[in-house]
Design an enzyme around this catalytic site. Structure first.
Site, PDB file in Angstrom:
ATOM      1  N   THR A 103       2.199   1.864  -7.164  1.00 27.97           N
ATOM      2  CA  THR A 103       3.184   2.939  -7.093  1.00 27.97           C
ATOM      3  C   THR A 103       4.465   2.378  -6.492  1.00 27.97           C
ATOM      4  O   THR A 103       4.432   1.745  -5.439  1.00 27.97           O
ATOM      5  CB  THR A 103       2.644   4.074  -6.206  1.00 27.97           C
ATOM      6  OG1 THR A 103       1.453   4.585  -6.807  1.00 27.97           O
ATOM      7  CG2 THR A 103       3.643   5.198  -6.059  1.00 27.97           C
ATOM      8  N   LYS A 132       3.636   5.995   2.744  1.00 26.41           N
ATOM      9  CA  LYS A 132       4.294   5.102   1.787  1.00 26.41           C
ATOM     10  C   LYS A 132       4.916   5.885   0.622  1.00 26.41           C
ATOM     11  O   LYS A 132       6.110   5.750   0.329  1.00 26.41           O
ATOM     12  CB  LYS A 132       3.264   4.102   1.252  1.00 26.41           C
ATOM     13  CG  LYS A 132       3.716   3.267   0.064  1.00 26.41           C
ATOM     14  CD  LYS A 132       2.676   2.224  -0.332  1.00 26.41           C
ATOM     15  CE  LYS A 132       1.445   2.765  -1.039  1.00 26.41           C
ATOM     16  NZ  LYS A 132       1.697   3.288  -2.408  1.00 26.41           N
ATOM     17  N   LYS A 161       4.849   8.841 -11.971  1.00 23.35           N
ATOM     18  CA  LYS A 161       3.911   8.734 -10.852  1.00 23.35           C
ATOM     19  C   LYS A 161       4.516   9.306  -9.577  1.00 23.35           C
ATOM     20  O   LYS A 161       3.830   9.979  -8.794  1.00 23.35           O
ATOM     21  CB  LYS A 161       3.512   7.259 -10.636  1.00 23.35           C
ATOM     22  CG  LYS A 161       2.532   7.016  -9.486  1.00 23.35           C
ATOM     23  CD  LYS A 161       1.125   7.533  -9.800  1.00 23.35           C
ATOM     24  CE  LYS A 161       0.184   7.537  -8.598  1.00 23.35           C
ATOM     25  NZ  LYS A 161      -0.305   6.227  -8.202  1.00 23.35           N
TER      26      LYS A 161
END
Lengths: 314, 314
Positions: free
Chosen positions: A106, A250, A182
């Site tokens: 990602t 994150k 995503k």
């Protein structure tokens, strides 16, 4: 097992860089499909486990990738992906011409576009292909892959995609689009976990029957995929990490960076990120992301099953 | 049609106070089930519509309620519910002894407890019974009702509940519990609509194919009931109010009041409330709650279908 062959009758060779819970499942899924798979991980024990399962091990990313038709990178983020490709022992310089690099981490779409451009300059194909579905789906070869890239990248990646995914979304011919999809999913997932934890702990604070709350909400307009999936962890007080608080530190951090750069206000994502940061700061960073419920309980005095136990990561 | 009779063979009479889109459907559902139903609304035209559909009309709440076995109150909030019961022409003083007051408005659980206590002192039964499902389910007699109250209140309410609801959750014997469950649902619903609008407009800002985003997200872990239900309004640019921005200004306002009073931090609900307030302040208060997407577009320059049109409520 008959090895899977390409159009010219040769066995397809795949390298997997990163044999964590996702990468291991993806590597084994490709082996089951008949590809010749070589795996590398920074932790030698992970390579040993893959070899014990019948795979081939490698001593470095370059070693793994040197003869591969397909390289699948299953590392944590954009910086690690860049290191795999272009770091001191990066594989971009030694990959076979015409091979495809499938990037699963990602990351910010701008980073994906940059990496793809640099790889393509060297004659490599690059598929921007973030994954969704968790370790269980990875092991079964039933991941969802949100992919974008050139027709040649898709064609070269096909045997690997077919083996690893239950569903491949083909989202366009430019790297970055897969990453952007995503990030939209991660924005929603991160906010929904925080909302689920805010709501279930608020119910606890009011002394409601939490099993009944779960039953009613999952049948009502307040439901989300994450409420349905994560609240059972809270109800049993089991914070064994399936996905961790740090993952959303994150990922919502990437959302915030993107939003700031694009001058896009994202107050829901921002509020959720603060809660993940607080949970990480309170020592729960490596625990399950549903640990946000324990944070709300700690902040408010609400009583949850197991909420007085120490974080498992301490 | 054979009128529905109680245990002693007498027809059950129900009064409905508030014939908006929800109350009208609930009143007609009870008529279809054979109850004798009398309706009142502050807007005479709504009473006329109900009479045209075969119901009986009343000229005041007290007039509607005076012979009723069941009074269903479908007004906007706790203050209006209090006025119906205990205002200058309140019905509590003139309702039949042993009749039940079914309260459907969304309200602070503490208000529900107070109203129930005062009604019970006068010999009335009180069922705390917020509703969920929208106007379409109300018309079909298939609402979800989150109910709490005494056994006698449930027993007296049963013919009405059976006619109005597809599902009745029996959540305990004390008023307030039904209201608390509804507020948990509204917290989640309000946050999820805001998150859906934040995400879909962020996708638009990045130039993604929004129909594809809808397809991918509704099949992924980022999905919610609200994303699936509301984003189509954004994709077609149709902000005809099914549920309005002002509903969530009200309901998340109640969540905030409850949370503040209980010393419970609710940063996700707080962030969402600010967005509903901004949308209302920008003139979209009476438009569909998915108008938050237009607000995000306005704030960021993202282009959505119909996002440059004037709010319908202006």
């Amino acid at each position: 097992m008959t090895p899977l062959a390409d159009n010219s009758g040769l066995t397809v060779t795949a390298a997997v860089i990163g044999l964590g819970s996702m990468g291991m499942g993806m590597a084994l899924s490709m082996r089951r499909a008949g590809l010749d798979v070589v795996g590398y991980d920074i932790t030698p024990a992970a390579v040993d486990r893959f070899v014990a399962e019948g795979g081939r091990g490698a001593s470095s990313p370059a070693d793994a990738a040197k003869n591969a038709d397909i390289v699948v990178s299953v590392v944590v983020n954009g910086a690690q992906t860049e290191a795999v490709l272009f770091g001191p022992h990066g594989i971009a310089a030694t990959m076979k011409a015409g091979a495809v690099f499938i990037s699963s981490a990602t990351m910010d779409p701008a980073v994906a576009r940059d990496l793809a451009g640099r790889a393509e300059t060297l004659g490599l194909h690059y598929l921007d292909a973030p994954i969704s579905g968790g370790a269980a789906k990875a092991a079964l070869g039933e991941l969802t892959i949100m992919a974008s890239g050139s027709r040649q990248a898709f064609d070269a990646a096909r045997p690997g995609l077919d083996a690893m995914a239950g569903k491949v979304y083909e989202l366009g011919d430019a790297a970055g689009t897969g990453a952007a999809f995503k990030m939209i999913n991660q924005l929603l997932a991160g906010v929904h976990i925080a909302a689920a934890c805010e709501a279930i702990s608020f119910a606890a604070k009011q002394g409601l029957d939490l099993d009944k709350v779960y039953e009613v909400i999952t049948a009502s307009a307040g439901n989300s995929w994450m409420f349905e999936n994560r609240v059972p962890h809270v109800l049993t007080g089991d914070y064994t990490p399936l996905s961790s608080i740090e993952i959303f530190v994150k990922d919502l951090g990437i959302v915030q960076d993107m939003a700031r750069s694009e001058r896009y206000p994202a107050p829901l994502a921002a509020a959720a990120l603060q809660m993940y940061l607080a949970a990480a700061g309170a020592g729960m960073g490596r625990d399950d992301d549903s640990s946000l419920a324990r944070l709300y309980a700690k902040l408010s005095g609400a009583e949850l099953p197991g909420s007085n136990e120490k974080p498992q990561s301490l």
